[in-house]
Design a protein around this motif. Structure first.
Motif, PDB file in Angstrom:
ATOM      1  N   ASP A   9     -18.288  19.900  10.399  1.00 27.84           N
ATOM      2  CA  ASP A   9     -17.379  20.146   9.283  1.00 27.84           C
ATOM      3  C   ASP A   9     -15.915  19.926   9.658  1.00 27.84           C
ATOM      4  N   HIS A  10     -15.656  19.650  10.936  1.00 30.58           N
ATOM      5  CA  HIS A  10     -14.277  19.445  11.404  1.00 30.58           C
ATOM      6  C   HIS A  10     -14.260  18.215  12.322  1.00 30.58           C
ATOM      7  N   PRO A  11     -14.436  17.037  11.741  1.00 29.70           N
ATOM      8  CA  PRO A  11     -14.629  15.826  12.547  1.00 29.70           C
ATOM      9  C   PRO A  11     -13.380  15.311  13.250  1.00 29.70           C
ATOM     10  N   ASP A  12     -12.215  15.899  12.968  1.00 25.98           N
ATOM     11  CA  ASP A  12     -10.983  15.381  13.550  1.00 25.98           C
ATOM     12  C   ASP A  12     -10.501  16.166  14.767  1.00 25.98           C
ATOM     13  N   LEU A  13     -11.227  17.173  15.170  1.00 26.53           N
ATOM     14  CA  LEU A  13     -10.774  17.989  16.297  1.00 26.53           C
ATOM     15  C   LEU A  13     -10.863  17.224  17.622  1.00 26.53           C
ATOM     16  N   THR A  14      -9.868  17.433  18.466  1.00 30.00           N
ATOM     17  CA  THR A  14      -9.956  17.012  19.859  1.00 30.00           C
ATOM     18  C   THR A  14     -10.695  18.106  20.624  1.00 30.00           C
ATOM     19  N   VAL A  15     -11.640  17.721  21.460  1.00 29.99           N
ATOM     20  CA  VAL A  15     -12.511  18.689  22.130  1.00 29.99           C
ATOM     21  C   VAL A  15     -12.310  18.609  23.639  1.00 29.99           C
ATOM     22  N   VAL A  16     -11.972  19.742  24.240  1.00 29.94           N
ATOM     23  CA  VAL A  16     -11.935  19.849  25.696  1.00 29.94           C
ATOM     24  C   VAL A  16     -13.203  20.550  26.157  1.00 29.94           C
ATOM     25  N   VAL A  17     -13.947  19.908  27.052  1.00 30.28           N
ATOM     26  CA  VAL A  17     -15.071  20.569  27.715  1.00 30.28           C
ATOM     27  C   VAL A  17     -14.571  20.960  29.102  1.00 30.28           C
ATOM     28  N   SER A  18     -14.670  22.238  29.411  1.00 26.47           N
ATOM     29  CA  SER A  18     -13.929  22.773  30.558  1.00 26.47           C
ATOM     30  C   SER A  18     -14.857  23.432  31.572  1.00 26.47           C
ATOM     31  N   GLY A  19     -14.846  22.915  32.792  1.00 23.22           N
ATOM     32  CA  GLY A  19     -15.619  23.537  33.864  1.00 23.22           C
ATOM     33  C   GLY A  19     -15.779  22.612  35.051  1.00 23.22           C
ATOM     34  N   GLY A  20     -15.506  23.142  36.227  1.00 23.78           N
ATOM     35  CA  GLY A  20     -15.660  22.360  37.454  1.00 23.78           C
ATOM     36  C   GLY A  20     -17.100  22.361  37.947  1.00 23.78           C
ATOM     37  N   GLN A  21     -17.257  22.053  39.218  1.00 27.93           N
ATOM     38  CA  GLN A  21     -18.590  21.925  39.814  1.00 27.93           C
ATOM     39  C   GLN A  21     -18.813  23.031  40.827  1.00 27.93           C
TER      40      GLN A  21
END
Length: 208
Positions: free
Chosen positions: A83-95
């Motif tokens: 429903d919010h196709p314009d959002l920039t998405v950060v996926v956050s997490g190291g290894q």
């Protein structure tokens, strides 16, 4: 002849017993208050119209697939992104030591396999705790020129969101919304709801 019955007097507690009992009661009340705060934050709290999303990382399994809790977060993010196709998405997490790839890489692959465009995703692959998740994600968003004036929506399991909101505000986000993922793995959910009040105290004092 009348018999006199002496009144019963309970055994008095000595000073150290009183202090111990007081400490136990104070600890129980404090934990109950913290638990209530965790529960209050475990639901969706959306304010305004956020233009960016940060999905907080969680364990990646040895085969490179997301753990159940991480999959819950990603599926909740996917529902919102429909429903919010314009959002920039950060996926956050190291290894982590026992993870074959970074949590961010695993999350990005999962989202792209389900239709999220690669150019909407930013990978934050340095962090190893929630405080770093949020600080490094903000740096990444700002470096990409993303407009954060309308706020950010943070996605995690419900038990995690009170602490995540606190740390996001401390990291300098102007307006913080939260999106609560379910916790499908019952043992993990029970464990985290006991652990999280203590983690909230730790983060309040040490994550600065």
């Amino acid at each position: 002849m009348k018999r006199q019955i002496s009144s019963y007097k309970g055994r008095k507690l000595c000073l150290w017993q009183k202090l111990l009992l007081s400490a136990v009661l104070a600890g129980a009340v404090t934990f109950a208050g913290l638990f209530g705060a965790v529960l209050y934050g475990s639901y969706d709290h959306i304010q305004g119209d956020p233009r960016a999303m940060v999905v907080l990382g969680c364990q990646v399994m040895p085969d490179g697939e997301p753990s159940i809790l991480l999959r819950d977060r990603l599926d909740r993010a996917l529902d919102y992104l429909e429903d919010h196709p314009d959002l920039t998405v950060v996926v956050s997490g190291g290894q982590g030591d026992n993870e074959p790839v970074t949590e961010a890489r695993c999350m990005a692959d999962y989202l792209m396999e389900r239709g999220v465009e690669e150019d909407r995703l930013l990978l934050e692959e340095r962090s190893h705790n929630t405080d770093q998740n949020l600080r490094y994600s903000r740096e990444l968003l700002e470096a990409e020129g993303c407009d954060l004036s309308q706020g950010v929506v943070v996605v995690s399991n419900g038990f995690h969101l009170t602490r995540a909101r606190m740390l996001a505000e401390r990291a300098g986000y102007d307006s913080v919304s939260t999106l609560a993922a379910p916790s499908s793995h019952l043992p993990s959910r029970l464990h985290m709801y006991v652990r999280e009040p203590l983690a909230l105290v730790k983060s309040f004092f040490l994550d600065r």
